[in-house]
Write a protein that holds these residues in place. Structure first.
Motif, short mmCIF file in Angstrom:
data_model
loop_
_atom_site.label_atom_id
_atom_site.label_comp_id
_atom_site.label_asym_id
_atom_site.label_seq_id
_atom_site.Cartn_x
_atom_site.Cartn_y
_atom_site.Cartn_z
N ASN A 42 -2.55 -2.69 13.56
CA ASN A 42 -1.42 -1.78 13.50
C ASN A 42 -1.38 -1.04 12.16
N LEU A 43 -1.30 0.28 12.19
CA LEU A 43 -1.27 1.09 10.97
C LEU A 43 -0.02 0.80 10.13
N ALA A 44 1.14 0.67 10.79
CA ALA A 44 2.38 0.39 10.05
C ALA A 44 2.27 -0.94 9.30
N GLU A 45 1.75 -1.96 9.96
CA GLU A 45 1.57 -3.25 9.30
C GLU A 45 0.62 -3.12 8.11
N PHE A 46 -0.42 -2.31 8.27
CA PHE A 46 -1.41 -2.12 7.21
C PHE A 46 -0.76 -1.48 5.98
N ARG A 96 0.82 -1.21 0.00
CA ARG A 96 0.00 0.00 0.00
C ARG A 96 0.86 1.26 0.00
N HIS A 97 1.95 1.24 0.75
CA HIS A 97 2.81 2.41 0.88
C HIS A 97 3.57 2.72 -0.41
N LYS A 154 -8.38 2.42 5.02
CA LYS A 154 -7.95 2.48 6.42
C LYS A 154 -8.10 1.10 7.04
N PRO A 155 -7.20 0.73 7.94
CA PRO A 155 -7.39 -0.57 8.59
C PRO A 155 -8.62 -0.53 9.50
N GLY A 167 -0.91 15.92 6.74
CA GLY A 167 -1.87 15.02 7.37
C GLY A 167 -1.13 14.01 8.23
N THR A 168 -1.48 12.75 8.10
CA THR A 168 -0.86 11.70 8.91
C THR A 168 0.32 11.03 8.20
N HIS A 169 0.69 11.52 7.02
CA HIS A 169 1.69 10.83 6.19
C HIS A 169 3.11 11.25 6.54
#
Length: 185
Positions: A140-144, A18-19, A135-136, A109-111
């Motif tokens: 965990n956001l990092a894992e997502f 995703r990243h 969005k997850p 933002g959150t990036h």
């Protein structure tokens, strides 16, 4: 010259995550416009060529996402680049999978990659193309963001990457207002 930067993480283990949709969009632009991504400079893999008769540099920073600004600031400083000539492409968890959001300027933002760029170049006054990755629901956001898209999401994201590349071409040839009108939403 326009500088188009796609954000992502270097290395095989991050391909298709995703990243890395920013990197994927740069690859799409390079393929469509016969630009070889074959130079290593400014802490990045770069390619130079023409899109819609305009000289461009395509950039994939190799600093890892959270330090993307270290690569971008070198390019901005070396070329004394006006902010309107810098375009950043990146993933956005606040937009649903496959949707595009083009903006003339704005906060990070959150990036974390965008935070790094804004911090290093001391400006948020540059165009950007955000690609929605969803969005997850939990976890965990990092894992997502470092995870891969599901089989169901993949067709939407592949189409979004193609549309993101088209939006950059439109931005270059017809301006950001037309690109925003045509591709936002």
């Amino acid at each position: 010259m326009l500088v188009v930067v796609g954000l992502g993480n270097p290395g095989k283990q991050y391909e298709g995550t995703r990243h890395n949709v920013g990197f994927d969009t740069i690859d799409e632009l390079a393929n469509k416009n016969n630009i070889s991504m074959n130079k290593v400079k400014y802490k990045a893999v770069i390619g130079e060529g023409f899109i819609k008769n305009k000289k461009v540099m395509l950039v994939k920073p190799q600093t890892y996402m959270n330090l993307s600004g270290r690569s971008v600031v070198e390019i901005v400083n070396f070329y004394k680049l006006p902010m309107d000539d810098l375009i950043i492409i990146y993933d956005d968890i606040d937009t649903e999978v496959g949707k595009l959001r083009i903006r003339k300027k704005g906060s990070a933002g959150t990036h974390n990659g965008m935070r790094s760029i804004i911090y290093e170049i001391r400006s948020d006054q540059f165009p950007r193309v955000r690609i929605g990755i969803g969005k997850p629901k939990y976890g965990n956001l990092a894992e997502f963001v470092l995870g891969k898209f599901s089989k169901e999401e993949r067709p939407f994201i592949d189409e979004a990457i193609k549309r993101a590349a088209e939006s950059i071409e439109t931005l270059i040839s017809e301006g950001i207002d037309i690109a925003m009108n045509r591709y936002n939403g």
